[in-house]
Design an enzyme around this catalytic site. Structure first.
Site, short mmCIF file in Angstrom:
data_model
loop_
_atom_site.label_atom_id
_atom_site.label_comp_id
_atom_site.label_asym_id
_atom_site.label_seq_id
_atom_site.Cartn_x
_atom_site.Cartn_y
_atom_site.Cartn_z
N TYR A 143 0.93 -1.01 -0.01
CA TYR A 143 -0.10 -0.07 0.11
C TYR A 143 0.93 1.13 0.13
O TYR A 143 0.51 2.08 -0.61
CB TYR A 143 -0.85 0.06 1.18
CG TYR A 143 -1.74 0.97 1.49
CD1 TYR A 143 -3.00 1.09 0.50
CD2 TYR A 143 -1.99 1.95 2.36
CE1 TYR A 143 -3.81 2.32 0.51
CE2 TYR A 143 -2.57 3.05 2.65
CZ TYR A 143 -3.79 2.95 1.50
OH TYR A 143 -4.66 4.06 1.68
N LYS A 174 0.69 4.19 -3.04
CA LYS A 174 0.40 5.39 -2.44
C LYS A 174 1.72 6.41 -2.88
O LYS A 174 1.27 7.68 -3.14
CB LYS A 174 0.08 5.53 -1.16
CG LYS A 174 -1.49 4.90 -0.90
CD LYS A 174 -2.63 5.35 -1.76
CE LYS A 174 -4.02 4.83 -1.56
NZ LYS A 174 -4.90 5.37 -2.68
#
Length: 313
Positions: A155, A159
């Protein structure tokens, strides 16, 4: 309403943060394409927006592939005749520490968040350029991408990569009048509901009460609706001069994140050999120069600490 006549796609908008963004865009006058992998969830979101007096349609497709991106743009044009705004919100989590994270855990998160943002933006920008539309692209980042977080290798990579792409796209799209920014939301989600630190804030929201000021002001943590205003503003004509930015929103707080800059700079004639670094290490790398990592949470006031299970008391 500032977005009258505009058409927006919001990926991953059947519920949660994505739905809040779509609902606010509709409230400001935009027709909205709802996207979800679940047809029933998407239909319910469309029905709610229409009940509120807005216009919406659904495109049920898993974000990631070029075909999915094409289907989303085609869905907007077929239903409403044009496209002006793209919000890339779709994402999934597969949280595990690195030794427990499988290739599949890594790949699926990268595919939806990072590749899905890339394919959707590429398709939307192609439409904007071909049709001379000064479009608005709003990607969704995360504090994890800015600072890192335990158990979120996949993640965090996705991001952080999204913000890197935004800075690149701002350069590439400037001449066409298209803006592209990343919003960094700090809000109650399905994930934060499982974190004891946020228990009192989540409980207040679920009761329909305002979150305690400590969360909203001191921590900059709030509801999905606290973020949706920024998304709608960045989608408007009023934000034509804002591009290439990472902007955080949560609770009562708004933040413009800096681009990575050198915290310290030192020079040595002839360059930095191993021996030179060894001799100057204490001066070069110390508590004043080394940078923090991970999110730093303030200590919770006593009255906002999570309730302890009876057996732990």
């Amino acid at each position: 309403m500032s977005l009258n006549g505009k058409v927006a796609i919001v990926t991953g908008s059947g519920q949660g943060l994505g739905f809040a963004y779509a609902r606010e865009l509709a409230r400001q006058g935009a027709a909205v394409v709802i996207n979800d992998v679940n047809a029933e969830t998407a239909a319910q979101a469309v029905a709610q927006i229409e009940k509120d007096g807005g216009r919406a349609t659904a495109v049920v497709v898993p974000v990631g592939s070029t075909d999915a991106a094409k289907a989303l743009v085609a869905g907007a044009v077929d239903a409403f005749g044009r496209l002006d705004i793209l919000v890339t919100n779709a994402g999934i989590l597969r949280d595990k520490s690195i030794l427990k994270m499988t290739d599949e855990d890594f790949d699926v998160v990268i595919n939806v968040h990072l590749k899905g943002t890339f394919t959707c933006v590429r398709e939307a920008y192609a439409y904007f350029k071909e049709n001379n539309v000064a479009g608005r692209i709003i990607t969704i980042g995360s504090p994890t991408g800015q600072r890192g977080n335990f158990g979120q290798t996949n993640y965090a990579a996705a991001k952080a990569g999204i913000v890197g792409m935004v800075r690149t796209w701002a350069l590439e799209m400037k001449k066409a009048g298209v803006t592209v920014n990343s919003v960094i939301p700090v809000a109650a989600t399905a994930m934060t509901k499982t974190v004891p630190y946020f228990q009192k804030a989540v409980e207040a929201e679920e009761r329909g009460e305002a979150m305690p000021s400590f969360f909203r002001h001191d921590l900059g943590f709030g509801t999905a609706d606290d973020v949706s205003g920024l998304v709608a503003f960045l989608a408007s004509d009023e934000a034509a001069n804002i591009t290439g930015q990472a902007i955080g929103a949560g609770g009562d707080r708004l933040q413009v994140w800096t681009h990575p800059e050198a915290a310290t700079t030192e020079y040595r004639e002839g360059g930095w050999s191993y021996e030179a670094l060894r001799d100057k290490a204490g001066q070069l790398f110390n508590q004043d120069t080394l940078q923090s990592y991970g999110e730093q949470f303030l200590p919770l006031p006593e009255d906002l600490k999570p309730a302890q299970p009876a057996e732990a008391r």
